[in-house]
Design a protein around this motif. Structure first.
Motif, PDB file in Angstrom:
ATOM      1  N   VAL A   1     -16.898 -32.977  21.380  1.00 37.75           N
ATOM      2  CA  VAL A   1     -17.081 -31.532  21.271  1.00 37.75           C
ATOM      3  C   VAL A   1     -18.568 -31.216  21.430  1.00 37.75           C
ATOM      4  O   VAL A   1     -19.411 -31.889  20.838  1.00 37.75           O
ATOM      5  N   VAL A   2     -18.872 -30.203  22.225  1.00 38.50           N
ATOM      6  CA  VAL A   2     -20.221 -29.654  22.293  1.00 38.50           C
ATOM      7  C   VAL A   2     -20.175 -28.264  21.671  1.00 38.50           C
ATOM      8  O   VAL A   2     -19.331 -27.440  22.020  1.00 38.50           O
ATOM      9  N   MET A   3     -21.087 -28.026  20.746  1.00 42.33           N
ATOM     10  CA  MET A   3     -21.077 -26.798  19.962  1.00 42.33           C
ATOM     11  C   MET A   3     -22.366 -26.008  20.238  1.00 42.33           C
ATOM     12  O   MET A   3     -23.392 -26.235  19.590  1.00 42.33           O
ATOM     13  N   PRO A   4     -22.346 -25.083  21.204  1.00 42.44           N
ATOM     14  CA  PRO A   4     -23.551 -24.299  21.478  1.00 42.44           C
ATOM     15  C   PRO A   4     -23.772 -23.232  20.410  1.00 42.44           C
ATOM     16  O   PRO A   4     -22.836 -22.764  19.754  1.00 42.44           O
ATOM     17  N   GLY A   5     -25.026 -22.831  20.267  1.00 41.32           N
ATOM     18  CA  GLY A   5     -25.343 -21.632  19.516  1.00 41.32           C
ATOM     19  C   GLY A   5     -25.312 -20.450  20.467  1.00 41.32           C
ATOM     20  O   GLY A   5     -24.774 -20.553  21.584  1.00 41.32           O
ATOM     21  N   LEU A   6     -25.865 -19.340  20.051  1.00 42.91           N
ATOM     22  CA  LEU A   6     -25.970 -18.199  20.947  1.00 42.91           C
ATOM     23  C   LEU A   6     -26.811 -18.617  22.141  1.00 42.91           C
ATOM     24  O   LEU A   6     -27.953 -19.059  21.993  1.00 42.91           O
TER      25      LEU A   6
ATOM     26  N   VAL B   1     -25.707 -28.069  20.098  1.00 43.27           N
ATOM     27  CA  VAL B   1     -26.728 -27.848  21.127  1.00 43.27           C
ATOM     28  C   VAL B   1     -27.202 -26.409  21.009  1.00 43.27           C
ATOM     29  O   VAL B   1     -26.624 -25.499  21.598  1.00 43.27           O
ATOM     30  N   ASN B   2     -28.243 -26.199  20.206  1.00 42.47           N
ATOM     31  CA  ASN B   2     -28.690 -24.837  19.940  1.00 42.47           C
ATOM     32  C   ASN B   2     -30.200 -24.690  19.836  1.00 42.47           C
ATOM     33  O   ASN B   2     -30.700 -23.649  19.400  1.00 42.47           O
ATOM     34  N   GLY B   3     -30.933 -25.719  20.207  1.00 44.13           N
ATOM     35  CA  GLY B   3     -32.383 -25.670  20.104  1.00 44.13           C
ATOM     36  C   GLY B   3     -32.907 -26.099  18.750  1.00 44.13           C
ATOM     37  O   GLY B   3     -34.064 -25.851  18.408  1.00 44.13           O
ATOM     38  N   GLY B   4     -32.047 -26.713  17.968  1.00 45.95           N
ATOM     39  CA  GLY B   4     -32.488 -27.248  16.680  1.00 45.95           C
ATOM     40  C   GLY B   4     -32.311 -26.304  15.515  1.00 45.95           C
ATOM     41  O   GLY B   4     -32.891 -26.478  14.470  1.00 45.95           O
TER      42      GLY B   4
ATOM     43  N   ARG C   1     -35.499 -19.111  13.799  1.00 46.26           N
ATOM     44  CA  ARG C   1     -34.965 -20.057  12.814  1.00 46.26           C
ATOM     45  C   ARG C   1     -34.667 -21.419  13.442  1.00 46.26           C
ATOM     46  O   ARG C   1     -34.455 -22.403  12.733  1.00 46.26           O
ATOM     47  N   TYR C   2     -34.625 -21.480  14.780  1.00 42.60           N
ATOM     48  CA  TYR C   2     -34.377 -22.743  15.468  1.00 42.60           C
ATOM     49  C   TYR C   2     -35.677 -23.521  15.627  1.00 42.60           C
ATOM     50  O   TYR C   2     -36.768 -22.949  15.674  1.00 42.60           O
ATOM     51  N   ALA C   3     -35.577 -24.837  15.754  1.00 38.46           N
ATOM     52  CA  ALA C   3     -36.755 -25.689  15.874  1.00 38.46           C
ATOM     53  C   ALA C   3     -37.595 -25.321  17.090  1.00 38.46           C
ATOM     54  O   ALA C   3     -38.826 -25.385  17.047  1.00 38.46           O
ATOM     55  N   LEU C   4     -36.939 -24.943  18.186  1.00 42.25           N
ATOM     56  CA  LEU C   4     -37.669 -24.572  19.397  1.00 42.25           C
ATOM     57  C   LEU C   4     -38.198 -23.144  19.339  1.00 42.25           C
ATOM     58  O   LEU C   4     -38.985 -22.743  20.206  1.00 42.25           O
ATOM     59  N   GLY C   5     -37.727 -22.359  18.388  1.00 41.66           N
ATOM     60  CA  GLY C   5     -38.181 -20.988  18.262  1.00 41.66           C
ATOM     61  C   GLY C   5     -37.673 -20.059  19.338  1.00 41.66           C
ATOM     62  O   GLY C   5     -38.238 -18.979  19.557  1.00 41.66           O
ATOM     63  N   ARG C   6     -36.607 -20.452  20.024  1.00 38.82           N
ATOM     64  CA  ARG C   6     -36.041 -19.628  21.081  1.00 38.82           C
ATOM     65  C   ARG C   6     -34.576 -19.981  21.264  1.00 38.82           C
ATOM     66  O   ARG C   6     -34.095 -21.021  20.769  1.00 38.82           O
ATOM     67  N   LEU C   7     -33.849 -19.130  21.988  1.00 35.52           N
ATOM     68  CA  LEU C   7     -32.470 -19.419  22.345  1.00 35.52           C
ATOM     69  C   LEU C   7     -32.433 -20.252  23.622  1.00 35.52           C
ATOM     70  O   LEU C   7     -33.292 -20.109  24.487  1.00 35.52           O
ATOM     71  N   LEU C   8     -31.458 -21.103  23.725  1.00 37.09           N
ATOM     72  CA  LEU C   8     -31.284 -21.897  24.937  1.00 37.09           C
ATOM     73  C   LEU C   8     -30.637 -21.057  26.027  1.00 37.09           C
ATOM     74  O   LEU C   8     -29.948 -20.072  25.754  1.00 37.09           O
ATOM     75  N   ASP C   9     -30.816 -21.492  27.276  1.00 31.88           N
ATOM     76  CA  ASP C   9     -30.082 -20.858  28.363  1.00 31.88           C
ATOM     77  C   ASP C   9     -28.900 -21.746  28.752  1.00 31.88           C
ATOM     78  O   ASP C   9     -28.759 -22.882  28.275  1.00 31.88           O
ATOM     79  N   ALA C  10     -28.042 -21.224  29.615  1.00 34.60           N
ATOM     80  CA  ALA C  10     -26.781 -21.894  29.919  1.00 34.60           C
ATOM     81  C   ALA C  10     -26.984 -23.275  30.533  1.00 34.60           C
ATOM     82  O   ALA C  10     -26.231 -24.213  30.246  1.00 34.60           O
ATOM     83  N   ASP C  11     -27.991 -23.436  31.368  1.00 40.49           N
ATOM     84  CA  ASP C  11     -28.194 -24.720  32.018  1.00 40.49           C
ATOM     85  C   ASP C  11     -28.611 -25.788  31.018  1.00 40.49           C
ATOM     86  O   ASP C  11     -28.267 -26.965  31.175  1.00 40.49           O
ATOM     87  N   GLU C  12     -29.322 -25.390  29.966  1.00 36.48           N
ATOM     88  CA  GLU C  12     -29.720 -26.354  28.946  1.00 36.48           C
ATOM     89  C   GLU C  12     -28.524 -26.853  28.144  1.00 36.48           C
ATOM     90  O   GLU C  12     -28.501 -27.999  27.686  1.00 36.48           O
ATOM     91  N   VAL C  13     -27.528 -26.018  27.984  1.00 36.41           N
ATOM     92  CA  VAL C  13     -26.300 -26.436  27.306  1.00 36.41           C
ATOM     93  C   VAL C  13     -25.432 -27.266  28.245  1.00 36.41           C
ATOM     94  O   VAL C  13     -24.754 -28.216  27.829  1.00 36.41           O
TER      95      VAL C  13
END
Length: 254
Positions: free
Chosen positions: A192-197, A251-254, A217-229
């Motif tokens: 299972v892959v569990m993306p965030g927003l 998979v949400n940027g931490g 609140r994420y470790a990267l300080g930003r939301l991921l884009d679709a290609d990163e997921v």
């Protein structure tokens, strides 16, 4: 890195847009023949399939799949086998938001029975039907990959996501046990892959409305884009993954 996908046949459900389109493209870039399924956006899926074939020189097909239709899974599998003769990877990415989507308002207990049951049953049963339909073909070849796309709502929760979150959480339990069953019959893995927003081409209006504090609140300080997921999904569905199974990857940027 060679992902061992050359000549494999991959089904990506819900691939006419969003994360699914990026997943399909990444599989095609690795040499796989890709089936992009759609529910309503047939023109978008066919256009995406044509572009994959043009860009990478391998085969791509658009096919309709309806999570809510009991016979849709078997029809899709028959169509793919007639087209390719094999099914190596299934990415369960399609979703049904329904009347109790995460952006709906009102108390969850006020949702009509028909509405919440449709959200729960369509998302869970539709995914399980297709997984059941491809499993015998993977067992027969002794190789296969199932990757189920979930949502961080299943563990983080949010108002309005009660029934959608319940369906996704149940998918985690299915995948874990399926990994034991499938793994006894060959190199067949289920994860299972569990993306965030996640920012996609179709939800920019939603992502842009989120307060900056949400991303911080994420470790990267930003939301991921679709290609990163899409990248982790493709890895888990590839031949390079030989030992990760029965797992849920956030998979949400931490």
């Amino acid at each position: 890195m060679d992902l061992g996908l050359e000549g494999r046949t991959v089904i990506v459900t819900g691939a006419s847009g969003g994360i699914g389109r990026h997943v399909a493209r990444r599989f095609a870039a690795e040499g796989a023949d890709v089936v992009l399924t759609y529910h309503a956006s047939g023109e978008a899926a066919r256009s995406a399939a044509d572009k994959l074939a043009a860009d990478f020189g391998n085969r791509a097909m658009a096919a309709r799949f309806d999570l809510a239709a009991a016979d849709s899974a078997s029809a899709l599998v028959e169509a793919v086998l007639a087209w390719s003769g094999r099914i190596d990877v299934l990415v369960n990415n399609a979703v049904h938001w329904g009347a109790t989507a995460p952006d709906s308002t009102g108390a969850f207990e006020d949702a009509p029975d028909e509405a919440w049951q449709r959200v729960l049953r369509t998302n869970l049963e539709g995914t399980l039907r297709l997984s059941r339909a491809v499993a015998p073909h993977m067992r027969g070849r002794g190789w296969g990959r199932l990757v189920h796309v979930s949502s961080s709502i299943a563990v983080d929760g949010m108002p309005g996501g009660e029934y959608y979150g319940a369906a996704k959480a149940a998918l985690h339990g299915f995948s874990r046990s399926a990994a034991f069953s499938l793994g006894r019959d060959g190199d067949i893995l289920s994860n299972v892959v569990m993306p965030g927003l996640t920012r996609t081409e179709t939800n920019a209006h939603i992502v842009d409305s989120v307060p900056p504090e949400f991303a911080e609140r994420y470790a990267l300080g930003r939301l991921l884009d679709a290609d990163e997921v899409a990248g982790p999904i493709v890895y888990l569905g590839s031949g390079a993954n030989t030992g990760i199974t029965g797992q849920t990857l956030l998979v949400n940027g931490g």
